[in-house]
Design an enzyme around this catalytic site. Structure first.
Site, mmCIF file in Angstrom:
data_model
loop_
_atom_site.group_PDB
_atom_site.id
_atom_site.type_symbol
_atom_site.label_atom_id
_atom_site.label_comp_id
_atom_site.label_asym_id
_atom_site.label_seq_id
_atom_site.Cartn_x
_atom_site.Cartn_y
_atom_site.Cartn_z
ATOM 1 N N GLU A 99 0.816 -1.293 -0.138
ATOM 2 C CA GLU A 99 -0.011 0.111 0.146
ATOM 3 C C GLU A 99 0.769 1.233 -0.075
ATOM 4 O O GLU A 99 0.617 2.450 -0.487
ATOM 5 C CB GLU A 99 -0.957 0.160 1.098
ATOM 6 C CG GLU A 99 -2.191 0.674 0.780
ATOM 7 C CD GLU A 99 -3.421 0.491 1.886
ATOM 8 O OE1 GLU A 99 -4.417 0.076 1.593
ATOM 9 O OE2 GLU A 99 -3.028 0.976 3.141
ATOM 10 N N HIS A 134 5.062 -26.963 0.201
ATOM 11 C CA HIS A 134 4.345 -27.908 -0.642
ATOM 12 C C HIS A 134 3.328 -27.193 -1.797
ATOM 13 O O HIS A 134 2.356 -28.141 -1.954
ATOM 14 C CB HIS A 134 3.697 -28.998 0.220
ATOM 15 C CG HIS A 134 4.677 -29.654 0.970
ATOM 16 N ND1 HIS A 134 5.182 -31.071 0.950
ATOM 17 C CD2 HIS A 134 5.319 -29.090 2.030
ATOM 18 C CE1 HIS A 134 5.916 -31.317 1.942
ATOM 19 N NE2 HIS A 134 6.395 -30.262 2.591
ATOM 20 N N LYS A 184 -12.314 2.584 -3.418
ATOM 21 C CA LYS A 184 -13.571 2.960 -2.308
ATOM 22 C C LYS A 184 -14.401 3.755 -3.217
ATOM 23 O O LYS A 184 -15.730 3.554 -2.793
ATOM 24 C CB LYS A 184 -12.989 3.821 -1.264
ATOM 25 C CG LYS A 184 -12.222 2.733 -0.063
ATOM 26 C CD LYS A 184 -11.703 3.851 0.902
ATOM 27 C CE LYS A 184 -11.109 3.005 2.126
ATOM 28 N NZ LYS A 184 -10.576 3.860 3.146
HETATM 29 O O1 PA5 Z 1 -3.685 2.352 5.699
HETATM 30 C C1 PA5 Z 1 -4.457 2.645 5.205
HETATM 31 O O2 PA5 Z 1 -4.587 4.103 5.311
HETATM 32 C C2 PA5 Z 1 -5.754 1.912 4.839
HETATM 33 O O3 PA5 Z 1 -5.484 0.776 4.703
HETATM 34 C C3 PA5 Z 1 -6.859 2.331 6.000
HETATM 35 O O4 PA5 Z 1 -6.553 1.861 7.202
HETATM 36 C C4 PA5 Z 1 -8.039 1.198 5.337
HETATM 37 O O5 PA5 Z 1 -8.497 1.868 4.059
HETATM 38 C C5 PA5 Z 1 -9.387 1.804 6.177
HETATM 39 O O6 PA5 Z 1 -9.655 3.093 6.457
HETATM 40 P P1 PA5 Z 1 -10.379 3.702 7.251
HETATM 41 O O7 PA5 Z 1 -9.836 3.499 8.858
HETATM 42 O O8 PA5 Z 1 -10.549 5.277 6.939
HETATM 43 O O9 PA5 Z 1 -11.960 3.117 7.470
#
Ligand code: PA5
Length: 515
Positions: free
Chosen positions: A335, A356, A472
């Site tokens: 990410e 495996h 999203k």
């Molecule tokens: O690392 C990040 O910012 C994302 O993975 C968020 O944690 C994830 O999209 C969840 O978002 P939110 O806490 O706004 O629901």
């Protein structure tokens, strides 16, 4: 049929430790001997001079060292591309020092109070609002935590996770586990608008309110932005207890904020010890002495490998308990790194199991892989291998050589590390001494620091995730959320223009023609 009895295996050390934690018996984590015994190491020998043309050499790494040092300095000074909507997203950097003992105490006492009134606790969230809590919880607790009697859980309630998917069967199954129990929930969302979390919250909130009415307020916790967002508004209106996700800490860097701390306190995990691990690693990783700073070595090596054409990082562990930590890394790195056509794909793997399966690919597939091992040195339980008089399976040599399961499970890393290196997969090994929150704290901070440096090396901001935001909003449009009508219209038009090719596995030829 004979019943299985545990007499010959002695006490389960994981349960013993859960019970001790429940009694507030802390590890002596502030003693030098504890620090010494809980030192994480990184062995990078197998990263260099492998047998195939794209292998790395020390000089490849040396060329990167000046940029890695510069990245470290910039990080410390709060410079570079680190902002999200004008906020510098490096709040996690000094958090281990800034977090106060009184804050930890406050969380522990709030959860203790609630814990006594409930049978089950459900944590709702996704991505950074889920993975770190689950990883830490699973790393430190019994594999079948919820099935143990409460006393063996150290008095903690059962713990569940929802909001990480939209699978109605999984929800329904989880509800079966909750039926008839006194339940509390913690909804965690920084934005307050993530669809999966919001739907999970709506369903559980409704279920609790329809049963308890006004009283439901007592068992609904909300962890979100300090001021803004839909969740904050609901919490204000309904009078739910709130916990805060700081503005300057992104989801995947938030395990040491209330995001992680509330759920972990509910499982009796020692927050002081967890924080101490973060603090120690912060001290160590501020250094610009490259070879004494594991976050720089780790970041620079991964970057060097990427420059050499490596595209996949298998993160493999020999511990079931650490597999969710590898899954946490599967989020933290991609990410943060997966921008502008860059980054390594992280593939979490549990060995022996995956040896495996995709182990064949690692050994002999396309040579675009590196491997990072998370080797747990001391499992909670060692488990002896029994000797047999007839030795029909020829395994007596194991107990005869003094080897138990813990020793053999080390070879589950050492064997592949050797074979995969020989097969052209550079690899490195983090050795994690024991399953405790101190080591997890250290490891998380090390990784967070590494990925931040990696972002600087790649030349982009590692603290934003515009790609995640794209999905999203596409999802908002598809489910018909207000405010996303134009997007929905554009999507519909685009989708209509696409010629669809769908093959139906059917005896009816009309259905099976590609369209
Ligand atoms: O690392 C990040 O910012 C994302 O993975 C968020 O944690 C994830 O999209 C969840 O978002 P939110 O806490 O706004 O629901």
């Amino acid at each position: 049929m004979a019943r299985f009895v545990l007499d010959e295996f002695g006490e389960n050390e994981t349960i013993r430790r859960q019970i001790a934690r429940g009694r507030g018996q802390e590890e002596p984590y502030e003693h030098a001997a504890f620090e010494q015994a809980n030192t994480i190491s990184l062995d990078v020998t197998n990263m260099f001079d492998g047998p195939e043309p794209t292998s790395l050499h020390r000089k490849d790494l040396e060329e990167i060292i000046p940029s890695a040092l510069e990245a470290n300095t910039m990080l410390e000074r709060g410079e570079g591309d680190i902002r999200d909507h004008d906020i510098p997203m490096t709040g996690w950097l000094n958090l281990p020092e800034e977090i106060t003992a009184s804050h930890l105490k406050e969380i522990a006492s709030a959860t203790r109070e609630l814990s006594g009134e409930i049978d089950a606790f459900v944590s709702l969230g996704i991505g950074g609002s889920y993975l770190g809590i689950e990883a830490t919880f699973r790393a430190l607790t019994h594999s079948f935590f919820n099935q143990l009697p409460r006393e063996q859980r150290g008095g903690a309630p059962e713990i569940y996770f929802l909001g990480q998917n939209m699978d109605p069967d999984f929800y329904r199954d989880t509800f079966d586990m909750l039926e008839g129990k006194r339940v509390a929930i913690n909804v965690i969302s920084k934005s307050g608008t993530t669809t999966e979390t919001a739907i999970a919250f709506r369903i559980l909130q409704q279920a609790l309110e329809s049963r308890l009415g006004e009283q439901a307020r007592r068992c609904i916790l909300v962890t979100t932005d300090r001021e803004k967002g839909a969740l904050k508004k609901v919490a204000r209106e309904k009078g739910y207890r709130t916990f805060v996700i700081p503005d300057n800490v992104g989801g995947r860097f938030s395990v040491l904020t209330d995001v992680g701390l509330v759920g972990l306190a509910m499982a009796n995990i020692d927050l002081g010890e967890f924080t101490a691990g973060f603090r120690r690693m912060r001290r160590l990783t501020r250094s610009n002495d490259f070879w004494r700073n594991p976050s720089l070595v780790h970041a620079a090596l991964r970057y060097a490998a990427w420059l050499k054409g490596k595209k996949i990082e298998v993160v493999a562990t020999n511990a079931t308990s650490l597999y969710p930590v590898a899954r946490w890394m599967e989020q933290l790195f991609p990410e943060s790194e997966g921008h502008k056509g860059q980054g390594l794909w992280v593939s979490p793997s549990l060995y022996s199991e995956k040896l495996h399966a995709n182990g064949q690919m690692v050994q002999q597939g396309e040579r675009n892989i590196i491997e990072t091992f998370l080797l747990l040195r001391e499992h909670d339980n060692r488990l002896p291998i029994p000797r047999q008089r007839d030795d029909m399976d020829g395994l007596n040599f194991l107990p005869d050589n003094g080897m138990d399961m813990n020793d053999i499970n080390r070879k589950v890393v050492e064997g592949p590390a050797y074979a995969h290196y020989q097969g052209g997969v550079p690899n490195m090994t983090f050795e994690i001494p024991r399953r405790n929150s101190y080591n997890l704290g250290q490891f998380y901070y090390l990784m967070e620091r590494s990925v931040a440096v990696s972002g600087f090396l790649l030349g982009h901001n590692p603290f934003v995730q515009p790609g995640v935001e794209s999905y999203k909003t596409a999802m908002f449009a598809l489910i018909g959320k207000r405010g996303f009508e134009d997007k929905a219209k554009r999507m519909k038009e685009k989708l209509q223009k696409m010629e669809r090719t769908v093959i139906h596995a059917s005896e009816n030829p009309r259905n099976s023609d590609p369209k």
